[in-house]
Design a protein around this motif. Sequence first.
Motif, short mmCIF file in Angstrom:
data_model
loop_
_atom_site.label_atom_id
_atom_site.label_comp_id
_atom_site.label_asym_id
_atom_site.label_seq_id
_atom_site.Cartn_x
_atom_site.Cartn_y
_atom_site.Cartn_z
N THR A 42 0.81 -1.23 0.00
CA THR A 42 0.00 0.00 0.00
C THR A 42 0.84 1.28 0.00
N SER A 43 2.16 1.16 -0.02
CA SER A 43 2.99 2.36 0.03
C SER A 43 3.62 2.73 -1.31
N GLY A 44 3.52 1.87 -2.30
CA GLY A 44 4.14 2.14 -3.59
C GLY A 44 3.40 3.19 -4.39
N ARG A 45 4.08 3.79 -5.35
CA ARG A 45 3.50 4.84 -6.19
C ARG A 45 2.28 4.33 -6.95
N TYR A 46 2.30 3.08 -7.39
CA TYR A 46 1.22 2.53 -8.21
C TYR A 46 0.34 1.55 -7.45
N PHE A 47 0.39 1.59 -6.12
CA PHE A 47 -0.34 0.59 -5.34
C PHE A 47 -1.83 0.59 -5.67
N ALA A 48 -2.42 1.75 -5.92
CA ALA A 48 -3.86 1.83 -6.17
C ALA A 48 -4.25 1.10 -7.46
N GLU A 49 -3.30 0.95 -8.37
CA GLU A 49 -3.59 0.23 -9.62
C GLU A 49 -3.57 -1.28 -9.41
N MET A 50 -2.76 -1.75 -8.47
CA MET A 50 -2.55 -3.19 -8.29
C MET A 50 -3.21 -3.78 -7.05
#
Length: 84
Positions: A42-50
């Motif tokens: 949940t902390s990555g730049r693209y987490f909301a996509e994956m």
Amino acid sequence: MFELLTGDFLFEPRSTSWCSRDEDHLLLFQETLGPIPKSVATSGRYFAEMFNRKGEMKNKSCARRSIKPFPIADILQQKYKFGK
């Protein structure tokens, strides 16, 4: 380090009609390294996509793929005949 020792890629993700290359890459990580911690997912730049807010993969068809744990030590010993 794995790639330097063996000359092979550790992960070779592929896209399919139900799973993107990035999603397959995440599944390969989990097979080798274990579940991705929620704090990392949940902390990555693209987490909301994956991932959803629980840290689970959003694409349910991709997430249903059976993950067969195969730790790096086992890969090196079984496939490349490294000692323990």
